[in-house]
Scaffold this active site. Structure first.
Site, mmCIF file in Angstrom:
data_model
loop_
_atom_site.group_PDB
_atom_site.id
_atom_site.type_symbol
_atom_site.label_atom_id
_atom_site.label_comp_id
_atom_site.label_asym_id
_atom_site.label_seq_id
_atom_site.Cartn_x
_atom_site.Cartn_y
_atom_site.Cartn_z
ATOM 1 C CG HIS A 1 0.511 6.367 -0.660
ATOM 2 N ND1 HIS A 1 -0.596 7.003 -1.188
ATOM 3 C CD2 HIS A 1 0.044 5.596 0.356
ATOM 4 C CE1 HIS A 1 -1.683 6.625 -0.524
ATOM 5 N NE2 HIS A 1 -1.316 5.769 0.415
ATOM 6 C CG HIS B 1 -1.776 1.191 1.349
ATOM 7 N ND1 HIS B 1 -3.027 1.286 0.799
ATOM 8 C CD2 HIS B 1 -1.561 2.393 1.970
ATOM 9 C CE1 HIS B 1 -3.554 2.467 1.065
ATOM 10 N NE2 HIS B 1 -2.684 3.156 1.782
ATOM 11 C CD GLU B 2 1.987 3.683 3.722
ATOM 12 O OE1 GLU B 2 2.398 4.745 3.198
ATOM 13 O OE2 GLU B 2 0.929 3.619 4.362
#
Length: 357
Positions: A25, A21-22
């Site tokens: 970004h 998920h990170e």
């Protein structure tokens, strides 16, 4: 020890998901040439206090980004320069924005960076389901295997199905996969109908034009299910079934005085024999204790006889059925399933459909 292993597996799985998920970004920020100060799995501070207990188990700076493994085992984060998050607040962004800061970029780029984690989660789901489909194929029940017919839900009964109906055609055509019964072209189509064999007589069961709305209102997507014989597969340790002595491969023949042939029969019989005595809550018991009120005597729990066949011999077990009508075992269904295999390119659209399903 088993609990520690499960906790470790959960932590590892969470770490992988958070890392991906990170990374979403992180990758979006890097693509738009936004400076990324940190990329960490777990927190290197006492979350959510960024100034408390700052240290990492491992860290290495490559270029302008510090990569690390934090000590606080909860999630993780990416520190994008010029973006307010758990690592920096508005006071740290008082100066004029620089060209490589998040706040200096166009709104559409900032939006993509913020959605990067969700996009990565979606891509991860598609990849996982596609690989599972490619590796294991797709299990399905051939329509011809549903030889005992179907059992309808309340909605299924309303449109005309009866227990034991054998669905032989959809819109006048034979079909191969039992799941074709739930096909959108039938549910959403106009003038759709099923042909059933009911005791040797062929009858048509029309699909109402508002059927999809009724399905949505009832939350009842499987309005008919195949009547499926079963045996005991796994018994949950410590469950009422385990305490009663139920064993894998047992065939349950009767619950109380009700004969059982199919799994749906078992579910109905167990619900009829569920223990429904409601015990006072802890708060009520505490208040009654303060008031000196003696607790009312509780009726004895209901014990239900369970007739099972084990290796050709019939045995009677005594079991307590819980309030939800369960005793704690997993069934092994006896209708023979088939498997479809797919190539890698075929697996991607199917994996995508499952990821969004």
């Amino acid at each position: 020890m088993e609990g520690l292993i499960m906790a470790g597996q959960m932590l590892l799985g969470l770490s992988i998901l958070v890392g991906l998920h990170e990374f979403g970004h992180f990758a979006a920020a890097k693509y738009f040439k936004i400076r990324v100060d940190k990329f960490y799995i777990f927190f290197d501070f006492l979350f959510p206090l960024p100034g408390v207990m700052n240290f990492a188990l491992f860290k290495k700076k490559i270029g302008e980004t510090e990569y690390g493994l934090g000590w606080f085992p909860l999630g993780g984060y990416v520190a994008i320069h010029g973006m307010i998050d758990e690592t920096q607040d508005a006071d740290s962004l008082a100066a004029e924005p620089q060209a490589n800061e998040f706040r200096a970029k166009p709104a559409w780029q900032r939006l993509i960076v913020m959605l990067g984690g969700i996009i990565m989660n979606v891509i991860t789901g598609i990849v996982i389901f596609s690989l599972l489909t490619f590796t294991y194929g797709e299990s399905y029940l051939p329509a011809a295997e549903a030889r005992f017919g179907v059992v309808p839900s309340k909605l299924g009964k309303e449109i005309g199905f009866q227990k034991g109906d054998k669905i032989v055609k959809i819109n006048g055509r034979p079909f191969d996969d039992f799941n074709d019964i739930y096909s959108p072209e039938v549910i959403l189509g106009s003038n759709a109908y099923y042909t059933v064999d009911r005791g040797g007589q062929l009858l048509d069961v029309p699909v109402p034009n508002n059927f999809m709305d009724r399905l949505a209102d009832n939350g009842d997507q499987r309005f008919v299910e195949p009547l499926d014989p079963f045996r005991v597969d796994q018994v949950v340790p410590g469950s009422p079934a385990a305490k009663a002595g139920l064993q894998p491969d047992d065939q349950i023949l009767q619950v109380g005085n009700k004969p059982v042939q199919f799994f749906r029969d078992l579910q109905e019989a167990l619900l009829e024999n569920a223990n429904t005595v409601e015990k006072p809550s802890l708060l009520v018991r505490f208040v009654n204790w303060l008031r000196g009120v003696k607790p009312a005597p509780q009726p004895a729990e209901k014990i239900t006889p369970l007739l099972v066949n084990r290796g050709g011999q019939n045995l009677t077990l005594q079991v307590r059925v819980d309030e939800e009508g369960k005793i704690g075992f997993g069934p092994r269904f006896m209708l023979k399933r088939s498997n479809r295999e797919y190539g890698l390119l075929e697996s991607v659209p199917l994996g995508t459909q499952q990821a969004f399903g």
